[in-house]
Design a protein around this motif. Structure first.
Motif, PDB file in Angstrom:
ATOM      1  N   ALA A 183       0.834  -1.205   0.000  1.00 32.68           N
ATOM      2  CA  ALA A 183       0.000   0.000   0.000  1.00 32.68           C
ATOM      3  C   ALA A 183       0.868   1.254   0.000  1.00 32.68           C
ATOM      4  CB  ALA A 183      -0.915   0.003   1.222  1.00 32.68           C
ATOM      5  N   TYR A 184       0.235   2.353  -0.346  1.00 31.26           N
ATOM      6  CA  TYR A 184       0.881   3.659  -0.295  1.00 31.26           C
ATOM      7  C   TYR A 184       0.390   4.389   0.947  1.00 31.26           C
ATOM      8  CZ  TYR A 184       2.071   2.933  -5.200  1.00 31.26           C
ATOM      9  OH  TYR A 184       2.565   2.428  -6.364  1.00 31.26           O
ATOM     10  N   VAL A 185       1.277   5.138   1.571  1.00 36.62           N
ATOM     11  CA  VAL A 185       0.902   6.039   2.660  1.00 36.62           C
ATOM     12  C   VAL A 185       1.182   7.434   2.111  1.00 36.62           C
ATOM     13  CG1 VAL A 185       1.304   6.753   5.037  1.00 36.62           C
ATOM     14  CG2 VAL A 185       1.516   4.328   4.417  1.00 36.62           C
ATOM     15  N   GLN A 186       0.099   8.191   1.887  1.00 30.13           N
ATOM     16  CA  GLN A 186       0.189   9.455   1.167  1.00 30.13           C
ATOM     17  C   GLN A 186      -0.406  10.590   1.995  1.00 30.13           C
ATOM     18  OE1 GLN A 186      -2.497   9.857  -2.192  1.00 30.13           O
ATOM     19  NE2 GLN A 186      -0.913  10.911  -3.376  1.00 30.13           N
ATOM     20  N   ALA A 187       0.219  11.749   1.936  1.00 25.84           N
ATOM     21  CA  ALA A 187      -0.322  12.929   2.609  1.00 25.84           C
ATOM     22  C   ALA A 187      -1.599  13.352   1.885  1.00 25.84           C
ATOM     23  CB  ALA A 187       0.696  14.064   2.611  1.00 25.84           C
ATOM     24  N   ALA A 188      -2.727  13.317   2.592  1.00 28.30           N
ATOM     25  CA  ALA A 188      -4.002  13.753   2.007  1.00 28.30           C
ATOM     26  C   ALA A 188      -4.082  15.276   2.006  1.00 28.30           C
ATOM     27  CB  ALA A 188      -5.174  13.163   2.780  1.00 28.30           C
ATOM     28  N   ILE A 189      -3.404  15.892   2.965  1.00 28.32           N
ATOM     29  CA  ILE A 189      -3.232  17.339   3.058  1.00 28.32           C
ATOM     30  C   ILE A 189      -1.785  17.554   3.522  1.00 28.32           C
ATOM     31  CG2 ILE A 189      -5.668  17.791   3.567  1.00 28.32           C
ATOM     32  CD1 ILE A 189      -4.950  18.119   6.497  1.00 28.32           C
ATOM     33  N   ASP A 190      -1.335  18.797   3.557  1.00 22.33           N
ATOM     34  CA  ASP A 190       0.018  19.057   4.061  1.00 22.33           C
ATOM     35  C   ASP A 190       0.131  18.511   5.483  1.00 22.33           C
ATOM     36  OD1 ASP A 190       0.707  20.346   1.711  1.00 22.33           O
ATOM     37  OD2 ASP A 190       0.414  22.364   2.515  1.00 22.33           O
ATOM     38  N   CYS A 191       1.241  17.838   5.764  1.00 26.42           N
ATOM     39  CA  CYS A 191       1.427  17.187   7.060  1.00 26.42           C
ATOM     40  C   CYS A 191       2.756  17.592   7.690  1.00 26.42           C
ATOM     41  CB  CYS A 191       1.431  15.667   6.907  1.00 26.42           C
ATOM     42  SG  CYS A 191      -0.130  14.965   6.358  1.00 26.42           S
ATOM     43  N   LYS A 192       2.746  17.587   9.007  1.00 22.07           N
ATOM     44  CA  LYS A 192       3.976  17.746   9.779  1.00 22.07           C
ATOM     45  C   LYS A 192       4.071  16.529  10.685  1.00 22.07           C
ATOM     46  CE  LYS A 192       5.196  20.848  13.264  1.00 22.07           C
ATOM     47  NZ  LYS A 192       5.234  22.204  13.777  1.00 22.07           N
ATOM     48  N   LEU A 193       5.190  15.810  10.608  1.00 19.72           N
ATOM     49  CA  LEU A 193       5.354  14.572  11.364  1.00 19.72           C
ATOM     50  C   LEU A 193       6.658  14.573  12.152  1.00 19.72           C
ATOM     51  CD1 LEU A 193       4.451  13.625   8.138  1.00 19.72           C
ATOM     52  CD2 LEU A 193       3.958  11.622   9.449  1.00 19.72           C
ATOM     53  N   LEU A 194       6.650  13.796  13.221  1.00 18.32           N
ATOM     54  CA  LEU A 194       7.889  13.391  13.873  1.00 18.32           C
ATOM     55  C   LEU A 194       8.229  12.056  13.248  1.00 18.32           C
ATOM     56  CD1 LEU A 194       7.402  13.975  17.707  1.00 18.32           C
ATOM     57  CD2 LEU A 194       8.887  15.236  16.153  1.00 18.32           C
ATOM     58  N   VAL A 195       9.492  11.857  12.887  1.00 17.47           N
ATOM     59  CA  VAL A 195       9.875  10.649  12.184  1.00 17.47           C
ATOM     60  C   VAL A 195      11.058   9.980  12.877  1.00 17.47           C
ATOM     61  CG1 VAL A 195      10.709   9.744   9.973  1.00 17.47           C
ATOM     62  CG2 VAL A 195       9.039  11.576  10.005  1.00 17.47           C
ATOM     63  N   PHE A 196      10.982   8.655  12.931  1.00 18.23           N
ATOM     64  CA  PHE A 196      12.070   7.821  13.445  1.00 18.23           C
ATOM     65  C   PHE A 196      12.523   6.903  12.316  1.00 18.23           C
ATOM     66  CE2 PHE A 196       9.340   8.896  16.975  1.00 18.23           C
ATOM     67  CZ  PHE A 196      10.226   9.222  17.997  1.00 18.23           C
ATOM     68  N   SER A 197      13.815   6.885  12.038  1.00 20.81           N
ATOM     69  CA  SER A 197      14.330   5.953  11.039  1.00 20.81           C
ATOM     70  C   SER A 197      14.239   4.534  11.603  1.00 20.81           C
ATOM     71  CB  SER A 197      15.788   6.277  10.709  1.00 20.81           C
ATOM     72  OG  SER A 197      16.614   5.970  11.827  1.00 20.81           O
ATOM     73  N   LYS A 198      14.308   3.569  10.719  1.00 24.94           N
ATOM     74  CA  LYS A 198      14.261   2.166  11.150  1.00 24.94           C
ATOM     75  C   LYS A 198      15.414   1.875  12.106  1.00 24.94           C
ATOM     76  CE  LYS A 198      12.907  -1.074   8.404  1.00 24.94           C
ATOM     77  NZ  LYS A 198      12.702  -2.160   7.449  1.00 24.94           N
ATOM     78  N   LYS A 199      16.595   2.392  11.809  1.00 27.00           N
ATOM     79  CA  LYS A 199      17.775   2.185  12.655  1.00 27.00           C
ATOM     80  C   LYS A 199      17.529   2.750  14.057  1.00 27.00           C
ATOM     81  CE  LYS A 199      22.497   3.956  13.025  1.00 27.00           C
ATOM     82  NZ  LYS A 199      22.211   4.940  14.056  1.00 27.00           N
ATOM     83  N   ASP A 200      17.028   3.976  14.130  1.00 25.46           N
ATOM     84  CA  ASP A 200      16.782   4.603  15.435  1.00 25.46           C
ATOM     85  C   ASP A 200      15.662   3.902  16.197  1.00 25.46           C
ATOM     86  OD1 ASP A 200      18.827   6.420  15.140  1.00 25.46           O
ATOM     87  OD2 ASP A 200      17.537   8.024  14.374  1.00 25.46           O
TER      88      ASP A 200
END
Length: 189
Positions: free
Chosen positions: A92-109
């Motif tokens: 599946a795709y995970v797509q911004a439906a509107i402008d988004c601001k996220l906190l992100v963690f890499s797989k390594k972290d």
């Protein structure tokens, strides 16, 4: 970051040192409308927490039409857990439906947090279990209902989504055409 800390503390206790380590691993990401957070055919490489905005989970059917299966709004995690955890391509795709601001963690972290913070795995498991149950509950309600009832349930499940995302996404989620959705909305008012 405060929202994320409040969110994870619902699922378990962490001390200040653990919370500081988690905070150090997070980066902010602005994801413009229509951009992908993760894509079908690729292995998910990050976990996100939505601070502002809405993403949709979608796929393309054999006619090339995009089908929305799920929405995720503020103060929720976003990740294709199966792809992320098992290193397999996403379907599946995970797509911004509107402008988004996220906190992100890499797989390594994320994995480093799992290895370093003892309660982190239990917290992550509780979160994924809750989200999986929500997803199943939300989708199963749509199967046997007529379009108007599906729309009314959508409004109940996603009260903050309907007026913020394109109606084509809502119609796709409900399994109706955009013109049918317009008629349903007009008849309800």
């Amino acid at each position: 970051m405060k929202e994320f800390i409040e969110y994870i503390l619902q699922f378990g206790d962490l001390n200040q040192q653990q919370l500081d380590l988690i905070s150090q691993k997070a980066t902010e990401l602005n994801l413009p409308k229509d951009e992908y957070f993760s894509e079908a055919g690729k292995i998910a490489q990050q976990v996100g927490f939505i601070l502002d905005g809405i993403v949709r989970i979608c796929y393309y059917n054999n006619k090339g039409e995009d089908i929305t299966t799920y929405f995720i709004d503020e103060n929720n995690l976003v990740v294709d857990f199966e792809s992320f955890e098992n290193d397999i391509p996403s379907n599946a795709y995970v797509q911004a439906a509107i402008d988004c601001k996220l906190l992100v963690f890499s797989k390594k972290d994320w994995r480093e947090l799992l290895d370093t913070i003892i309660p982190w795995e239990a917290i992550a498991h509780k979160i994924s279990t809750k989200k999986m149950k929500q997803k199943v509950d939300r989708r199963s309600r749509l199967v046997s209902e007529d379009a108007t009832t599906r729309y009314l349930n959508f409004l109940e499940i996603y009260p903050n989504v309907v007026n913020r995302v394109p109606l084509s996404y809502v119609a796709s989620y409900l399994g109706v055409t955009q013109s049918s959705l317009s008629r349903i909305r007009k008849n309800i008012r």
